[in-house]
Design an enzyme around this catalytic site. Structure first.
Site, PDB file in Angstrom:
ATOM      1  N   ALA A 174       0.834  -0.715  -0.292  1.00 19.27           N
ATOM      2  CA  ALA A 174       0.028  -0.475  -0.153  1.00 19.27           C
ATOM      3  C   ALA A 174       1.281   1.130   0.207  1.00 19.27           C
ATOM      4  O   ALA A 174       0.585   1.873  -0.901  1.00 19.27           O
ATOM      5  CB  ALA A 174      -1.265  -0.047   1.577  1.00 19.27           C
ATOM      6  N   GLU A 211      11.652  -9.546 -11.027  1.00 18.51           N
ATOM      7  CA  GLU A 211      12.887  -9.533 -11.266  1.00 18.51           C
ATOM      8  C   GLU A 211      13.734  -9.460 -10.234  1.00 18.51           C
ATOM      9  O   GLU A 211      15.304 -10.525  -9.567  1.00 18.51           O
ATOM     10  CB  GLU A 211      13.759  -9.067 -12.290  1.00 18.51           C
ATOM     11  CG  GLU A 211      13.180  -8.743 -13.709  1.00 18.51           C
ATOM     12  CD  GLU A 211      11.856  -8.088 -13.620  1.00 18.51           C
ATOM     13  OE1 GLU A 211      11.108  -8.021 -12.866  1.00 18.51           O
ATOM     14  OE2 GLU A 211      11.507  -6.737 -14.440  1.00 18.51           O
TER      15      GLU A 211
END
Length: 130
Positions: A46, A55
């Site tokens: 959030a 990645e």
């Protein structure tokens, strides 16, 4: 391991993405030079700064287990278009080598292979500090 198999693992990792804000799941599968595979997905937060890309999740998992020599990383996001690593991920990837192959795909049969120089030319890397 063949790149097709690595792409399949990236697709599987994509299923675990936590993306309640963007609804844009991404999966990655990293192949080390020793033959081990580490997967990652994007994990949103959030407070957006706490978000981590697929990645980097895969890379951090590998490094945290002592693996620092990366052969290739497969990335899959949007299944209709090729999804490339963001700038921060490109910088983290090049930290571990300019010879890493980047496999960008939409499916285990539809992918393209790039070099680090192609996706991050003229990069700032550990060599830049010597």
């Amino acid at each position: 391991m063949k790149y097709k198999e690595l792409m399949k693992k990236a697709l599987e990792a994509r299923e675990y993405a936590y993306v309640p804000y963007s609804s844009f799941p991404v999966g990655a599968a990293l192949l080390t030079k020793s033959g081990k595979v580490y997967t990652g997905c994007n994990i949103e937060c959030a407070s957006y700064g706490g978000t981590n890309c697929a990645e980097r999740t895969a890379i951090f998992k590998a490094v945290s287990e002592g693996e620092k020599e990366i052969e290739a990383i497969a990335v899959v996001g949007d299944l209709e278009n090729y999804t490339f690593p963001c700038g921060i991920c490109r910088q983290v990837i090049v930290e571990f080598g300019r010879d890493i192959k980047i496999i960008i795909g939409k499916s285990e049969n539809d992918y393209k292979i790039y070099s680090m120089e192609e996706i991050l030319p003229h990069s700032f890397s550990p060599d830049s500090l010597k």
